[in-house]
Scaffold this motif. Structure first.
Motif, mmCIF file in Angstrom:
data_model
loop_
_atom_site.group_PDB
_atom_site.id
_atom_site.type_symbol
_atom_site.label_atom_id
_atom_site.label_comp_id
_atom_site.label_asym_id
_atom_site.label_seq_id
_atom_site.Cartn_x
_atom_site.Cartn_y
_atom_site.Cartn_z
ATOM 1 N N ASP A 66 12.271 -12.537 6.482
ATOM 2 C CA ASP A 66 12.098 -12.547 5.008
ATOM 3 C C ASP A 66 12.180 -10.973 4.639
ATOM 4 O O ASP A 66 11.621 -10.062 5.390
ATOM 5 C CB ASP A 66 10.657 -12.877 4.725
ATOM 6 C CG ASP A 66 10.227 -13.004 3.377
ATOM 7 O OD1 ASP A 66 10.157 -11.972 2.727
ATOM 8 O OD2 ASP A 66 9.993 -13.841 2.882
ATOM 9 N N PRO A 67 12.805 -10.571 3.545
ATOM 10 C CA PRO A 67 12.870 -9.298 3.063
ATOM 11 C C PRO A 67 11.769 -8.728 2.951
ATOM 12 O O PRO A 67 11.599 -7.394 3.226
ATOM 13 C CB PRO A 67 13.553 -9.623 1.622
ATOM 14 C CG PRO A 67 14.304 -10.745 1.643
ATOM 15 C CD PRO A 67 13.446 -11.587 2.535
ATOM 16 N N VAL A 68 10.762 -9.183 2.441
ATOM 17 C CA VAL A 68 9.184 -8.655 2.343
ATOM 18 C C VAL A 68 8.738 -8.291 3.721
ATOM 19 O O VAL A 68 8.248 -6.967 3.868
ATOM 20 C CB VAL A 68 8.132 -9.630 1.597
ATOM 21 C CG1 VAL A 68 6.872 -8.976 1.690
ATOM 22 C CG2 VAL A 68 8.780 -9.893 -0.051
ATOM 23 N N VAL A 69 9.097 -9.175 4.623
ATOM 24 C CA VAL A 69 8.530 -8.563 6.062
ATOM 25 C C VAL A 69 9.248 -7.771 6.647
ATOM 26 O O VAL A 69 8.641 -6.546 7.135
ATOM 27 C CB VAL A 69 8.498 -10.058 7.042
ATOM 28 C CG1 VAL A 69 8.521 -9.677 8.375
ATOM 29 C CG2 VAL A 69 7.821 -10.985 6.517
ATOM 30 N N GLY A 70 10.404 -7.657 6.300
ATOM 31 C CA GLY A 70 11.267 -6.226 6.618
ATOM 32 C C GLY A 70 10.817 -5.074 6.194
ATOM 33 O O GLY A 70 10.992 -4.058 6.593
ATOM 34 N N HIS A 71 10.436 -5.214 4.622
ATOM 35 C CA HIS A 71 10.065 -4.095 3.983
ATOM 36 C C HIS A 71 8.774 -3.478 4.651
ATOM 37 O O HIS A 71 8.395 -2.287 4.884
ATOM 38 C CB HIS A 71 9.878 -4.456 2.615
ATOM 39 C CG HIS A 71 9.267 -3.103 1.780
ATOM 40 N ND1 HIS A 71 10.396 -2.081 1.513
ATOM 41 C CD2 HIS A 71 8.335 -2.732 1.116
ATOM 42 C CE1 HIS A 71 9.655 -1.326 0.647
ATOM 43 N NE2 HIS A 71 8.526 -1.819 0.477
ATOM 44 N N GLU A 72 8.062 -4.387 4.848
ATOM 45 C CA GLU A 72 6.690 -4.248 5.489
ATOM 46 C C GLU A 72 6.801 -3.423 6.952
ATOM 47 O O GLU A 72 6.114 -2.550 7.352
ATOM 48 C CB GLU A 72 5.621 -5.358 5.664
ATOM 49 C CG GLU A 72 5.116 -5.790 4.342
ATOM 50 C CD GLU A 72 4.542 -7.182 4.567
ATOM 51 O OE1 GLU A 72 4.551 -7.842 5.670
ATOM 52 O OE2 GLU A 72 3.949 -7.734 3.475
ATOM 53 N N LEU A 73 7.852 -3.933 7.648
ATOM 54 C CA LEU A 73 8.004 -3.339 9.036
ATOM 55 C C LEU A 73 8.484 -1.871 8.791
ATOM 56 O O LEU A 73 8.024 -0.939 9.551
ATOM 57 C CB LEU A 73 9.427 -3.973 9.717
ATOM 58 C CG LEU A 73 9.590 -3.419 10.993
ATOM 59 C CD1 LEU A 73 8.556 -3.501 12.163
ATOM 60 C CD2 LEU A 73 11.072 -4.199 11.410
ATOM 61 N N LEU A 74 9.464 -1.535 7.643
ATOM 62 C CA LEU A 74 9.894 -0.272 7.634
ATOM 63 C C LEU A 74 8.697 0.634 6.953
ATOM 64 O O LEU A 74 8.535 1.841 7.335
ATOM 65 C CB LEU A 74 11.063 -0.027 6.537
ATOM 66 C CG LEU A 74 12.116 -0.756 7.137
ATOM 67 C CD1 LEU A 74 13.248 -0.912 6.000
ATOM 68 C CD2 LEU A 74 12.937 -0.053 8.221
ATOM 69 N N GLU A 75 7.753 -0.050 6.310
ATOM 70 C CA GLU A 75 6.503 0.829 5.735
ATOM 71 C C GLU A 75 5.768 1.081 7.068
ATOM 72 O O GLU A 75 5.273 2.348 6.880
ATOM 73 C CB GLU A 75 5.709 0.137 4.728
ATOM 74 C CG GLU A 75 6.395 -0.023 3.395
ATOM 75 C CD GLU A 75 5.691 -0.623 2.221
ATOM 76 O OE1 GLU A 75 4.519 -1.068 2.607
ATOM 77 O OE2 GLU A 75 6.158 -0.673 0.969
ATOM 78 N N ARG A 76 5.558 0.348 7.867
ATOM 79 C CA ARG A 76 4.578 0.605 8.951
ATOM 80 C C ARG A 76 5.387 1.742 9.805
ATOM 81 O O ARG A 76 4.642 2.642 10.266
ATOM 82 C CB ARG A 76 4.290 -0.596 9.883
ATOM 83 C CG ARG A 76 3.461 -1.647 9.188
ATOM 84 C CD ARG A 76 2.767 -2.471 10.365
ATOM 85 N NE ARG A 76 3.832 -3.229 11.052
ATOM 86 C CZ ARG A 76 4.475 -4.345 10.673
ATOM 87 N NH1 ARG A 76 4.177 -5.082 9.356
ATOM 88 N NH2 ARG A 76 5.423 -5.063 11.648
ATOM 89 N N LEU A 77 6.598 1.779 10.128
ATOM 90 C CA LEU A 77 7.248 2.630 10.780
ATOM 91 C C LEU A 77 7.100 4.002 10.194
ATOM 92 O O LEU A 77 6.725 5.215 10.778
ATOM 93 C CB LEU A 77 8.711 2.405 10.967
ATOM 94 C CG LEU A 77 9.488 3.372 11.656
ATOM 95 C CD1 LEU A 77 9.128 3.617 12.969
ATOM 96 C CD2 LEU A 77 11.044 3.064 11.509
ATOM 97 N N GLU A 78 7.340 4.160 9.004
ATOM 98 C CA GLU A 78 7.130 5.428 8.130
ATOM 99 C C GLU A 78 5.657 6.016 8.362
ATOM 100 O O GLU A 78 5.410 7.177 8.689
ATOM 101 C CB GLU A 78 7.559 5.262 6.535
ATOM 102 C CG GLU A 78 8.892 5.237 6.339
ATOM 103 C CD GLU A 78 9.290 4.633 5.021
ATOM 104 O OE1 GLU A 78 8.407 4.763 4.102
ATOM 105 O OE2 GLU A 78 10.494 4.613 4.787
#
Length: 95
Positions: A66-78
């Motif tokens: 899900d694009p939202v899940v992918g975005h959340e992954l990137l935010e956590r990494l940041e």
């Protein structure tokens, strides 16, 4: 579990592994006294983050995550990268 669900799970797990590798890379650079303001450090971080964002985008376009899940992954990494950077700066200020 359907094959699509299994592929989605595997895709997300691989993205998480790639994100963890970026955090480990940053930690190694910090441990070896590479300053966060160093152009090489910034270039590596930018390249790695960009690469992961393209992986996430690709996986979401294929419908694997899900694009939202992918975005959340990137935010956590940041956030993780920011924590490592902040810890390094605190340690540098103590020296």
């Amino acid at each position: 579990m359907s094959s699509k669900e299994e592929l989605s799970k595997q895709a997300y797990e691989q993205l998480e592994k790639d994100a963890e590798k970026i955090v480990q890379l940053i930690e190694v650079q910090m441990d070896n006294l590479t300053m966060p303001q160093c152009p090489v450090y910034e270039e590596v971080l930018d390249t790695q983050m960009y690469g992961l964002s393209k992986e996430v985008h690709f996986a979401s376009r294929l419908g694997l995550i899900d694009p939202v899940v992918g975005h959340e992954l990137l935010e956590r990494l940041e956030q993780e990268v920011s924590k490592v950077h902040d810890a390094y700066m605190r340690d540098e200020n103590r020296v």
